[in-house]
Design an enzyme around this catalytic site. Structure first.
Site, short mmCIF file in Angstrom:
data_model
loop_
_atom_site.label_atom_id
_atom_site.label_comp_id
_atom_site.label_asym_id
_atom_site.label_seq_id
_atom_site.Cartn_x
_atom_site.Cartn_y
_atom_site.Cartn_z
N SER A 171 0.85 -1.16 0.04
CA SER A 171 -0.16 0.02 -0.01
C SER A 171 0.92 1.13 0.04
O SER A 171 1.44 1.46 0.98
CB SER A 171 -0.97 0.08 1.11
OG SER A 171 -1.47 1.37 1.41
N ASP A 317 -6.85 0.35 -8.93
CA ASP A 317 -7.90 1.52 -9.47
C ASP A 317 -8.64 1.41 -10.85
O ASP A 317 -9.72 1.83 -10.81
CB ASP A 317 -7.40 2.84 -9.20
CG ASP A 317 -6.86 3.19 -7.66
OD1 ASP A 317 -7.45 2.47 -6.70
OD2 ASP A 317 -6.25 4.20 -7.38
C1 S3P Z 1 -3.31 5.59 -3.39
C2 S3P Z 1 -2.80 4.36 -3.55
C3 S3P Z 1 -3.67 3.01 -3.54
C4 S3P Z 1 -4.88 3.50 -4.59
C5 S3P Z 1 -5.62 4.83 -4.15
C6 S3P Z 1 -4.52 5.99 -4.03
C7 S3P Z 1 -2.23 6.63 -3.06
O1 S3P Z 1 -4.37 2.56 -2.48
O2 S3P Z 1 -5.69 2.48 -4.41
O3 S3P Z 1 -6.70 5.20 -4.99
O4 S3P Z 1 -2.54 7.90 -3.55
O5 S3P Z 1 -1.18 6.42 -2.44
P1 S3P Z 1 -3.66 1.81 -1.27
O6 S3P Z 1 -2.21 2.75 -1.06
O7 S3P Z 1 -4.54 1.58 -0.50
O8 S3P Z 1 -3.12 0.65 -2.02
#
Ligand code: S3P
Length: 433
Positions: A171, A317
């Site tokens: 993440s 996404d």
């Molecule tokens: C994001 C990371 C992703 C993504 C979210 C935006 C970011 O989530 O799905 O729309 O800007 O760091 P995760 O970090 O939970 O994987």
């Protein structure tokens, strides 16, 4: 409520608005510099404006008030070297998971207490993934529910411990949150992960000359940022809706300008190309901290795809719009290892199944993904977005190749990531009502 009608063809050129993930980071990390940082092409979506407005409540000076920003404005952030002031009242993150998770990190190291909340969807999203490691670092958190809303109290600790942490999820939000906590506490941090995810934070930190050491999937960061002008590229995730429209609608050829082409974000491009999608990149430039280029997409006959494993975080996404492309491709497609979809702005596996069914398309849900047969004609009808921008935009694209129109209920959410989406859709040849 917006009704989108089937389209005969899709033609034209679109400049995609700024990248959401990069815009959040541009604001957050500029505040840790000691210089003024001009940011061009900042996304003026509600999620980014929430981060902007909270940073202003924390005493960060900027050239514009968030809601006065207009397209084309350059926002200048007066870096405050990471010295923030106690905000008045509750900090509202709206629909934005990135805002809430990253700010929990930043606030964990402040010498004051802060309270954060969000909308119905955000109130249901898991925060332990940042709260657990931040607690290990020495911050304290308390959660209360009042009037159906979650309030998270953060008791900051400016003497947070340095941490060497293995992240259970791949993440980027967790990584960014913990790095912000360490920067704010002026401590070193080492993070290890198992599968690659978007690397915007690492690129921006290296552009701002932070001390970074990367060994395989382990990153060590120390502070001392030096600000420099940022030009945010177009958002690949926003572009993905028009890419799929260009491939699916007959007699189509569209050009998408200055789209961010960071390889940790563009797995959908190679997947669609392997499905037979005619997509070409031109004017590729690796300027500043992020690569970008133009994309040309033409009507194509698509075949099925099976998406699993380490590819998932690099197109997470885009899975709702990918499922639309798969429903129109020949053969059986599937997605697995995508349990994270269940805790996005909506449960995207369950919502895609229920809403596709309303327009006559079957998707078989499994715990961490789905199976979908190709060549299914959408009959049209009426669907709910469940307040999830990517669901609303995915069905707007399906409507272009449906037998009858699709009415999208609750479309305000689209402005969280893609203000102007419906105007662009119209300019490319869609009829809307
Ligand atoms: C994001 C990371 C992703 C993504 C979210 C935006 C970011 O989530 O799905 O729309 O800007 O760091 P995760 O970090 O939970 O994987």
């Amino acid at each position: 409520m917006i009704t989108v009608f089937p389209a005969q063809s899709f033609q034209g050129t679109v400049t995609i608005p700024g990248d959401k993930s990069i815009s959040h980071r541009a604001l957050l990390f500029s505040a840790f510099c000691n210089e003024s940082v001009p940011i061009s092409n900042l996304l003026l979506g509600e999620d980014v404006l929430a981060t902007c407005s909270i940073l202003q409540s924390l005493g960060v000076k900027m050239s514009h008030k968030p809601h006065q920003l207009k397209k084309g404005d350059i926002l200048t952030v007066e870096g405050c070297g990471g010295r923030f002031t106690k905000p008045e009242g509750v900090l509202d993150c709206g629909n934005s998971g990135t805002t809430l998770r990253t700010l929990l990190g930043l606030l964990a190291a402040q010498p004051f207490e802060s309270v954060l909340t969000g909308d119905d969807s955000l109130n249901r999203r898991p925060m332990e993934r940042v709260i657990n490691p931040l607690t290990q670092m020495g911050a304290s958190f308390k959660e209360t529910w009042e009037g159906g809303r979650r309030f998270i109290y953060v008791q900051g600790n400016p003497n947070l411990n340095p941490i060497d942490y293995t992240m259970p999820q791949a993440s980027a939000q967790v990584q960014t949150s913990l790095i912000l906590a360490a920067l704010a506490a002026r401590k070193k941090i080492t993070l290890t992960w198992s599968a690659s995810f978007r690397d915007h934070t690492e690129r921006l930190l290296s552009y701002f000359k932070a001390k970074l050491v990367r060994k395989g999937n382990t990153l060590t960061v120390e502070g001392g940022l030096e600000g420099a002008a940022i030009q945010v590229p177009g958002d690949f995730s926003s572009a993905s809706f028009f890419i799929v429209a260009g491939l699916l609608v007959p007699r189509s050829k569209i050009i998408l300008k200055a789209v961010g082409l960071n390889p940790t974000r563009t797995a959908l491009l190679s997947v669609l190309q392997s499905m037979g999608g005619k997509i070409e990149i031109s004017h590729f430039k690796d300027v500043g901290q992020e690569p970008r280029g133009d994309l040309m997409c033409e009507s194509s006959s698509l075949v099925s795809s099976k998406i699993v494993g380490n590819l998932i975080p690099n197109l997470i996404d885009e899975i709702p719009i990918l499922s639309i492309a798969q429903s129109q491709a020949s053969g059986l497609s599937h997605v697995r290892d995508a349990l994270e979809l269940r805790v996005k702005e909506s449960d995207r596996i369950a919502v895609m199944r229920s809403e596709l069914k309303k327009v006559g398309i079957n998707l078989k849900e499994v715990s961490d993904g789905y199976d979908i047969k190709g060549s299914q004609k959408s009959l049209g009808g009426s669907i709910e977005s469940y307040g999830d921008h990517r669901i609303a935009m995915s069905f707007a694209i399906l409507a272009l190749v449906s037998k009858n129109s699709i009415t999208l209920n609750n479309t305000n959410c689209v402005s969280t990531s893609f203000p102007g989406f419906f105007d662009h859709l119209k300019a490319l040849g869609a009829s809307l009502q």
